[in-house]
Structures are given as C-alpha cells and as structure tokens.
Write a protein that holds these residues in place. Structure first.
Motif, PDB file in Angstrom:
ATOM      1  N   LEU A 176      -8.199  15.388   0.310  1.00 54.61           N
ATOM      2  CA  LEU A 176      -7.352  16.120   1.241  1.00 54.61           C
ATOM      3  C   LEU A 176      -6.673  15.192   2.249  1.00 54.61           C
ATOM      4  N   MET A 177      -7.303  14.057   2.558  1.00 53.78           N
ATOM      5  CA  MET A 177      -6.877  13.227   3.670  1.00 53.78           C
ATOM      6  C   MET A 177      -5.476  12.632   3.523  1.00 53.78           C
ATOM      7  N   PRO A 178      -5.071  12.087   2.361  1.00 53.00           N
ATOM      8  CA  PRO A 178      -3.722  11.510   2.284  1.00 53.00           C
ATOM      9  C   PRO A 178      -2.614  12.494   2.631  1.00 53.00           C
TER      10      PRO A 178
ATOM     11  N   SER B 213      -4.667   4.433   9.977  1.00 57.14           N
ATOM     12  CA  SER B 213      -5.600   3.940   8.955  1.00 57.14           C
ATOM     13  C   SER B 213      -6.648   2.997   9.534  1.00 57.14           C
ATOM     14  N   ILE B 214      -6.426   2.528  10.748  1.00 51.91           N
ATOM     15  CA  ILE B 214      -7.438   1.698  11.415  1.00 51.91           C
ATOM     16  C   ILE B 214      -8.644   2.547  11.807  1.00 51.91           C
ATOM     17  N   ILE B 215      -8.381   3.830  12.119  1.00 55.07           N
ATOM     18  CA  ILE B 215      -9.448   4.748  12.529  1.00 55.07           C
ATOM     19  C   ILE B 215     -10.293   5.108  11.304  1.00 55.07           C
TER      20      ILE B 215
ATOM     21  N   SER C 188       0.822  -1.221   0.000  1.00 54.26           N
ATOM     22  CA  SER C 188       0.000   0.000   0.000  1.00 54.26           C
ATOM     23  C   SER C 188       0.854   1.267   0.000  1.00 54.26           C
ATOM     24  N   PHE C 189       2.156   1.132   0.340  1.00 57.88           N
ATOM     25  CA  PHE C 189       3.053   2.294   0.357  1.00 57.88           C
ATOM     26  C   PHE C 189       3.720   2.544  -0.988  1.00 57.88           C
ATOM     27  N   PHE C 190       3.609   1.604  -1.925  1.00 58.71           N
ATOM     28  CA  PHE C 190       4.384   1.689  -3.152  1.00 58.71           C
ATOM     29  C   PHE C 190       3.585   2.157  -4.371  1.00 58.71           C
ATOM     30  N   PHE C 191       2.266   2.257  -4.229  1.00 58.38           N
ATOM     31  CA  PHE C 191       1.450   2.717  -5.347  1.00 58.38           C
ATOM     32  C   PHE C 191       1.019   4.153  -5.080  1.00 58.38           C
ATOM     33  N   LEU C 192       1.591   5.086  -5.847  1.00 61.71           N
ATOM     34  CA  LEU C 192       1.287   6.499  -5.663  1.00 61.71           C
ATOM     35  C   LEU C 192       0.037   6.913  -6.417  1.00 61.71           C
TER      36      LEU C 192
ATOM     37  N   PHE D 284      -9.638   8.313   9.326  1.00 61.47           N
ATOM     38  CA  PHE D 284      -8.360   8.436   8.630  1.00 61.47           C
ATOM     39  C   PHE D 284      -8.084   7.278   7.673  1.00 61.47           C
ATOM     40  N   ASN D 285      -9.061   6.437   7.470  1.00 54.08           N
ATOM     41  CA  ASN D 285      -8.842   5.250   6.649  1.00 54.08           C
ATOM     42  C   ASN D 285      -8.380   5.613   5.246  1.00 54.08           C
ATOM     43  N   SER D 286      -7.255   5.018   4.837  1.00 52.71           N
ATOM     44  CA  SER D 286      -6.722   5.221   3.492  1.00 52.71           C
ATOM     45  C   SER D 286      -6.317   3.875   2.916  1.00 52.71           C
ATOM     46  N   PHE D 287      -6.676   3.631   1.664  1.00 53.33           N
ATOM     47  CA  PHE D 287      -6.352   2.357   1.031  1.00 53.33           C
ATOM     48  C   PHE D 287      -4.916   2.315   0.527  1.00 53.33           C
ATOM     49  N   PHE D 288      -4.388   3.482   0.137  1.00 52.93           N
ATOM     50  CA  PHE D 288      -3.012   3.562  -0.357  1.00 52.93           C
ATOM     51  C   PHE D 288      -2.257   4.611   0.464  1.00 52.93           C
ATOM     52  N   LEU D 289      -1.076   4.245   0.935  1.00 52.91           N
ATOM     53  CA  LEU D 289      -0.345   5.094   1.878  1.00 52.91           C
ATOM     54  C   LEU D 289       0.918   5.702   1.277  1.00 52.91           C
ATOM     55  N   GLY D 290       1.086   5.578  -0.045  1.00 48.84           N
ATOM     56  CA  GLY D 290       2.250   6.159  -0.692  1.00 48.84           C
ATOM     57  C   GLY D 290       2.255   7.675  -0.624  1.00 48.84           C
ATOM     58  N   ILE D 291       1.120   8.307  -0.938  1.00 50.81           N
ATOM     59  CA  ILE D 291       1.045   9.767  -0.905  1.00 50.81           C
ATOM     60  C   ILE D 291       1.222  10.301   0.515  1.00 50.81           C
TER      61      ILE D 291
END
Length: 223
Positions: free
Chosen positions: A169-171, A110-112, A58-62, A115-122
């Motif tokens: 805005l969230m990422p 991201s558990i909250i 999830s950290f590698f896909f921008l 703040f849930n985000s599917f991709f964490l690269g950004i």
C-alpha cells in the motif's frame, strides 16, 4: 488512425521522456543488462559509497514486465500526458518543476523509516495520477469495464486494487501524499491567500526552452 511512431512523436516532452526512461530501464532489467540492486534507493550506499545515481534510477524502475508494470506505464501515457496537455498546456517548465518537487519530496520522505521505499517510480506515477484527478475531478472513469466512478476517487481506487492484488500500500499512498502536498501549495493555498510558495524557479526554464516544439534536446544555459 496514427501510427505508433506518430503517436509517440505527438506526446508532450516530459511525460514522453519519463515514460521512455521507465520502459527502457525495465527492458534492460528484463534482459539482465541491469540489475535492480544497482538501481534501488539506499541512503547508506548514496552517502557512504557515493552511489549518487540511485537518487535518480530509483524513479525509473516501475516493476518487472508484468500487469503491474503495464498499468503504471499506461498511467504515464494516459494521465501524465493528459495532465501535461491539459492543466499544464504551454507550461512545460511548471510541469517539470512539479516532477522535481515530487521527486525531492519522495526522497525526503524515504528517509523516514515508516515511509522507506527502495523504488520511487510507482509513487511518482501515483502523484501524477492524484494531481490529474484534482484537476479533473468530475471526469467519468471506467475501471476494467466493471466499475465506473468519478476521477476524483481514482487514486484511492488504485490503492484498493493494489491491496486486492497483494501489492504494498505504501508506494501508492506516498504518491498521494506528495501529490496533495504539491496541489495544496501550488493551487489551493494561492487561491485562498493569493500567495504562492511553489512558483517555478527561474533555473528550471532553460531546460524546457528546446521543448517548445516537443524536442527532447536540452539547451545549455549561460547567463
């Protein structure tokens, strides 16, 4: 003027490794060898189906190939590199620990649901940008040749651009939050109290021994 190969070879190891992984992940997605559904963060899939790779991928896909992807990759190549060569010069283990701390913090946030985000690269790139801006608050930045501002405000300017271009805005906000959390405990709190709660753990150092000459090989540590 150096060739692209010479420039790539000159990059510091952590920024180079992360940027390379982000680039080739997007290439594989663009070629339809990988599907984003295989990469995104989904805790039910992680814990119920043991798809633990999602904690990393999830950290590698921008983003797909686009201006958004290009801007984020350039941020790694510019601000991540300047941070690693500047404030973290000869402190590769500390830079790696900052990335690990950021990744863990983003996974926890991201558990909250809010703040849930599917991709964490950004968010990760935004964190790097925020820490760089705090380490170099008075540098002058020119945005698209239109606006000049102090680098201290650059993360917030990027948030504004996300809104203007219709992105979430969230990422970016998540990255700023985690970046501030790191900077507070790694820099501000120790300066104020003399106590540091974010010292780089000893187990991180062996992973950077072989990078003393910018090699990407990793030594196996046997204690």
């Amino acid at each position: 003027m150096s060739s692209p190969a010479e420039y790539y070879k000159s990059l510091p190891p952590i920024s180079k490794a992360y940027g390379t992984l982000c680039f080739f992940t997007t290439v594989l997605v663009q070629l339809q060898i990988l599907h984003p559904l295989f990469l995104y963060l989904d805790y039910p899939l992680v814990f119920k189906k043991f798809e633990i790779w999602r904690l990393l991928t999830s950290f590698f896909f921008l983003a797909p190939f686009s201006m958004k992807f290009g801007i984020r990759l350039l941020m790694i190549a510019r601000y991540g590199v300047m941070l690693e060569k500047g404030a973290f010069d000869k402190r590769t283990a500390d830079f790696l620990w900052m990335m690990i701390f950021g990744a863990i913090s983003l996974l926890v946030l991201s558990i909250i649901p809010l703040f849930n985000s599917f991709f964490l690269g950004i968010p990760m790139v935004s964190m790097l940008l925020y820490v760089w801006s705090r380490e170099n608050p008075n540098a002058q930045i020119n945005i698209y040749g239109l606006v000049q501002l102090r680098s201290f405000y650059l993360p917030w300017a990027m948030l504004l651009l996300d809104v203007i271009f219709g992105s979430s805005l969230m990422p970016g906000l998540l990255g700023i939050m985690v970046g501030h959390l790191y900077y507070f405990f790694a820099v501000l709190h120790p300066l104020a109290t003399g106590k540091s709660y974010l010292k780089t753990p000893k187990w991180v150092y062996p992973f950077t021994w072989s990078w003393s000459k910018h090699s990407l090989a990793v030594f196996i540590y046997n204690d």
